[in-house]
Write an enzyme that holds these catalytic residues in place. Structure first.
Site, PDB file in Angstrom:
ATOM      1  CG  ASP A 190      -2.265   0.635   1.011  1.00 50.34           C
ATOM      2  OD1 ASP A 190      -2.242   1.830   0.703  1.00 50.34           O
ATOM      3  OD2 ASP A 190      -3.327   0.002   1.163  1.00 50.34           O
ATOM      4  CG  HIS A 226      -5.191   3.927   0.535  1.00 57.77           C
ATOM      5  ND1 HIS A 226      -4.820   2.613   0.384  1.00 57.77           N
ATOM      6  CD2 HIS A 226      -6.439   4.017   0.023  1.00 57.77           C
ATOM      7  CE1 HIS A 226      -5.808   1.949  -0.199  1.00 57.77           C
ATOM      8  NE2 HIS A 226      -6.806   2.780  -0.422  1.00 57.77           N
ATOM      9  CG  ASN A 325     -13.381   1.963  -4.884  1.00 57.78           C
ATOM     10  OD1 ASN A 325     -13.940   1.096  -4.216  1.00 57.78           O
ATOM     11  ND2 ASN A 325     -12.231   2.471  -4.546  1.00 57.78           N
ATOM     12  CB  SER A 398      -9.290   0.944  -0.281  1.00 60.19           C
ATOM     13  OG  SER A 398      -8.790   1.063  -1.562  1.00 60.19           O
TER      14      SER A 398
END
Ligand SMILES: *[C@@H]1O[C@H](CO)[C@@H](O)[C@H](O)[C@H]1NC(C)=O
Ligand SMILES: *[C@@H]1O[C@H](CO)[C@@H](O)[C@H](O)[C@H]1NC(C)=O
Ligand SMILES: *[C@@H]1O[C@H](CO)[C@@H](O)[C@H](O)[C@H]1NC(C)=O
Ligand SMILES: *[C@@H]1O[C@H](CO)[C@@H](O)[C@H](O)[C@H]1NC(C)=O
Length: 498
Positions: A190, A226, A325, A398
């Site tokens: 990530d 994130h 998404n 996520s």
């Protein structure tokens, strides 16, 4: 055969085939990039490629421990890469303009047997395309992480109460039995992790626990937020944000401050996950994590990352991916989520209805409905990267993905002998129907499961753990997947007996 009997067409065909055989396939977008900007980022693949055989050999060999197996895998892949790549690396290294350019980066990857060059110019590309060892040259892809609803304001919430997503999948009921995920190590690929955050610092496995191919930092850090948020949902120990607060984490920074994840960094991270390294580059494959959680994706389905997913499989590492998404339209699932080895995750909101933004199946690659399961993804409170005691909400698949990674940690902690394929099956079998309805995709009504909105439904911790306890009692055979499978087998045997 006499020469005059050979037809001219045959001769021509042979000539063409021979000339094609030495021709290197160069992806056309590379020429375009060089035309526009003078440079391109490329991957070189090789004609001699025994990766498939190496994997198969390792899979059938018996090894005393998982660490032994992964060590054998790494050694075989490394030596294969060293032999096949030597000529090309020599050619690249003797190309002077490259050495003079500080922005150029050259990496040799054993996990996919590829060489990566950042900022190749036309002249070197032309030289490479005459080399015999090379099968094809492809352009580097860039993946993204996504937060479709934007961030909420920062909060300092001192309440220990489990947050809505953790409560919705009923993780606290599993904690009550004494299982919080201890003994399990989860990796994230990530934007990194703020390692000093109060929710995270206690769970970091320092030994071979951090790798940053982008900035080469030596301690866990995050310049986007994130990764900190996602890791908080998996293992966060404060404020009820984590699903498996007793598990440990390690991390690789594969995505930059803008949330862009370059394929070369992702592959570097994949090597780290299979064989964790320390700051000096020494590695120990026995320290591979049990789970790798990924909330990055390509906006379309492709096979580019099949190589690394297969190696995770060979190393017995459970792989969780966000499905993307791009909903609510059908056929918006992304890869690598739809790879059959991966547990792909869609998002539900706090009404446990499918979130609008959650990508929908069907997949163009995998015949099973996608995603595999869903988890809470909207307005998820977790750790922020802006301070050690700061929390905030984010939304997206996520945020759903780390709920499932945390649940897999609980499952694994319950029984460390579970194989990855058992884990995949148990997570699906424990999932529950959701509320609300959505437009059907791929001809499957959403009241039927699995469907192309939430797969088998929203994951549920106690049901999943209960499934593991009865693994040997064949309760799993009730599962539709198995019924379908048995029907197929029995059907093709022209009915045995039930
Ligand atoms: C913390 O958050 C929970 C819900 O997540 C809420 O019920 C509680 O009131 C909050 N506590 C404080 C001190 O803000
Ligand atoms: C890396 O090498 C240096 C010098 O040999 C040593 O002092 C340091 O402890 C090593 N670091 C790790 C993480 O092993
Ligand atoms: C690798 O890690 C394992 C497990 O902690 C340990 O037993 C082994 O000694 C380590 N190997 C090396 C070379 O450090
Ligand atoms: C743990 O999982 C293994 C592998 O599936 C299984 O053989 C064993 O029975 C399980 N143990 C328990 C206590 O459920």
């Amino acid at each position: 055969m006499k020469l005059q009997n050979i037809s001219p067409v045959f001769v021509l065909a042979v000539a063409i085939t021979t000339s094609l055989a030495v021709e290197v396939k160069v992806e056309s977008s590379i020429y375009k990039a060089i035309e526009d900007t003078g440079k391109a980022n490329i991957f070189v693949s090789f004609k001699k490629n025994d990766i498939h055989n190496i994997r198969n050999q390792i899979t059938v060999q018996t090894h005393v421990t998982r660490g032994d197996r992964i060590n054998s895998l790494q050694e075989a892949l490394k030596s294969h890469a060293d032999t096949t790549q030597a000529g090309v690396l020599k050619a690249i290294n003797s190309y002077r303009p490259l050495q003079a350019n500080p922005t150029v980066k050259i990496s040799s990857f054993w996990i996919t047997n590829q060489v990566y060059i950042r900022h190749v110019d036309r002249e070197l590309l032309e030289q490479l395309s005459t080399l015999d060892d090379i099968s094809e040259i492809t352009q580097e892809q860039v993946y993204t992480i996504d937060n479709p609803l934007g961030d909420s304001t920062e909060v300092r919430n001192s309440s220990a109460e489990p947050k809505w997503g953790v409560a919705a999948i009923r993780a606290p009921e599993v904690w009550a039995s004494g299982n919080t995920g201890s003994g399990v190590v989860v990796a994230t690929i990530d934007t990194g992790v703020r390692g000093t955050h109060e929710a995270l610092r206690g769970g970091f496995r320092k030994e071979y626990g951090w790798f940053d191919p982008i900035e080469a930092t030596l301690e866990p850090t995050d310049d986007n937020g994130h990764g900190t948020h996602a890791t908080g949902t998996i293992v966060g120990r404060t404020n009820g944000i984590g699903v498996a607060p007793g598990a440990q984490w390690i991390a690789c920074k594969g995505c930059d401050y803008k949330g862009q994840c370059y394929q070369s960094d992702i592959i570097d991270c994949a090597q780290f996950v299979v064989c964790p390294t320390d700051a000096n580059g020494s590695f120990n494959c026995s320290l591979a994590p049990h789970i790798v959680s990924n909330s990055w994706s390509s906006s379309n389905e492709n096979y580019v990352n099949d190589g690394i997913i297969s190696m995770f499989e060979t190393a017995e590492i459970a792989v969780i991916f966000a499905i993307g998404n791009s909903g609510p339209r059908c056929r918006t699932v992304s890869s690598p989520g739809t790879h059959p080895y991966v547990i792909s995750v869609g998002a539900v909101d706090s009404n446990t209805a499918v979130a609008d933004y959650s990508s929908r199946g069907p997949s163009s690659i995998n015949v099973s409905p996608q995603p595999d399961v869903a988890a809470p993804g909207s307005n998820i409170l977790s750790a922020l990267f802006s301070g050690d005691t700061i929390y905030g909400e984010k939304s997206g698949t996520s945020m759903a993905t780390p709920h499932v990674a945390g649940l897999v940690a609980l499952l694994k902690s319950q029984n460390m002998s579970l194989t990855v394929s058992e884990i995949r099956r148990l997570i699906k079998a424990g999932a529950q129907p959701i509320k609300g309805s959505a437009e059907p995709c791929g001809g499957i009504e959403n009241k039927n499961y699995p469907n192309n909105a939430v797969g088998y439904g929203m994951v549920d911790a106690p049901k999943t753990i209960a499934g593991s306890a009865s693994l040997n009692a064949q309760v799993l055979l009730k599962h539709h997947e198995f019924v379908a499978f048995s029907l197929l087998i029995f059907g093709s045997l022209k009915f045995l007996s039930f």
